[in-house]
Design an enzyme around this catalytic site. Structure first.
Site, PDB file in Angstrom:
ATOM      1  CB  SER A 130      -0.893   0.013   1.251  1.00  0.00           C
ATOM      2  OG  SER A 130      -1.523   1.274   1.391  1.00  0.00           O
ATOM      3  CE1 TYR A 166      -4.051  -2.860   4.468  1.00  0.00           C
ATOM      4  CE2 TYR A 166      -3.481  -0.560   4.096  1.00  0.00           C
ATOM      5  CZ  TYR A 166      -3.807  -1.812   3.606  1.00  0.00           C
ATOM      6  OH  TYR A 166      -3.879  -2.010   2.245  1.00  0.00           O
TER       7      TYR A 166
END
Length: 266
Positions: free
Chosen positions: A146, A161
């Site tokens: 990401s 995350y």
């Protein structure tokens, strides 16, 4: 790109929807046979149906329903995959964005689950397929990360995350250095801001739990029209896949190698 991976077998996780499904369709178009993993049997069957519509023969697709965060299920999925074929291409796409919330309120169990899905599962799958790849002198491993790794401060209340994706990237680049000269490449892919179920799910969460800033960030992404289609992101990944570059951070927004990473060839 059609035919580039004819005779190769690709394993794609999180293949039931979004980026994973789009990557599977792209790999099929390039000639690959497929082993597809996801938690939802219905979504996997929908992907299989989409592949059939694209012309891929039924026997060239294997679907395995599994929760990669569960060690026993993961082990069974790996056994099923390797019984079918040597894996030439591994796309570790499955991930969880949970737990979201104030870091001090996240339980150890929740944090452990995030690391299990986002870091341990990709590493375990990689370890399982590597002997076949190195023995053949060819393999492609891509771990989907990401863009938040470059700016972790932008995802307040998404600490797990951001941290797990950073760990995944470090694992990948270190692995690439270990494998240099074997013909097996390992690279990171940052897929960009993609219109996925995960984005929609975050927008639907209570701002009181995940924070107004995080909720507003993802709401703005959708409202601004800047989210890209999964097919667009998948195409950017597949553009790189057949090459020999290794230890790179690929980005859907800039398909060249990230300048902070020293990439070499396998």
């Amino acid at each position: 790109m059609t035919g580039e991976f004819t005779g190769r077998t690709a394993l794609v996780t999180g293949a039931g929807r979004g980026i994973g499904r789009a990557v599977a369709l792209g790999l099929a178009d390039a000639g690959a046979d497929l082993i597809l993993l996801a938690r939802s049997a219905d979504q996997l069957e929908a992907t299989r149906a989409a592949l059939a519509e694209s012309g891929l023969a039924h026997e060239r697709v294997v679907v395995v329903t599994t929760d990669l965060g569960d060690e026993e299920q993961r082990a069974r999925a790996i056994e099923a995959a390797l019984t079918r074929s040597r894996i030439d291409i591994l796309i570790n796409n499955a991930a969880t964005v949970e737990p979201l919330g104030v870091s001090a309120e996240i339980s150890t169990a929740e944090l452990r689950r995030a690391y299990e899905v986002n870091v341990i599962a990709p590493a375990a799958l990689t370890s399982a397929v590597l002997p076949g790849m190195t023995g053949a002198g060819w393999g492609r491993i891509v771990n989907v990360s990401s863009g938040i790794v470059a700016h972790p401060e932008g995802m307040v209340r998404g600490n797990a995350y951001a941290a797990t994706k950073a760990a995944l990237e470090a694992h990948t680049i270190n692995l690439a250095a270990e494998l240099r000269g074997t013909g097996v490449t390992a690279n990171v892919y940052r897929p960009g801001r993609v219109d996925t179920a995960m984005q929609e799910w975050i927008r639907g969460q209570d701002p009181g739990r995940i924070g107004a800033a995080l909720h507003g960030r993802f709401t703005r992404f959708a409202a601004s029209g800047e989210l890209i289609a999964p097919e667009h992101s998948a195409a950017a990944l597949l553009k790189h896949l057949g090459g020999t570059e290794t230890g790179a951070v690929w980005d859907a927004d800039d398909p060249t190698t990230d300048t902070t990473t020293v990439a070499t060839t396998a």
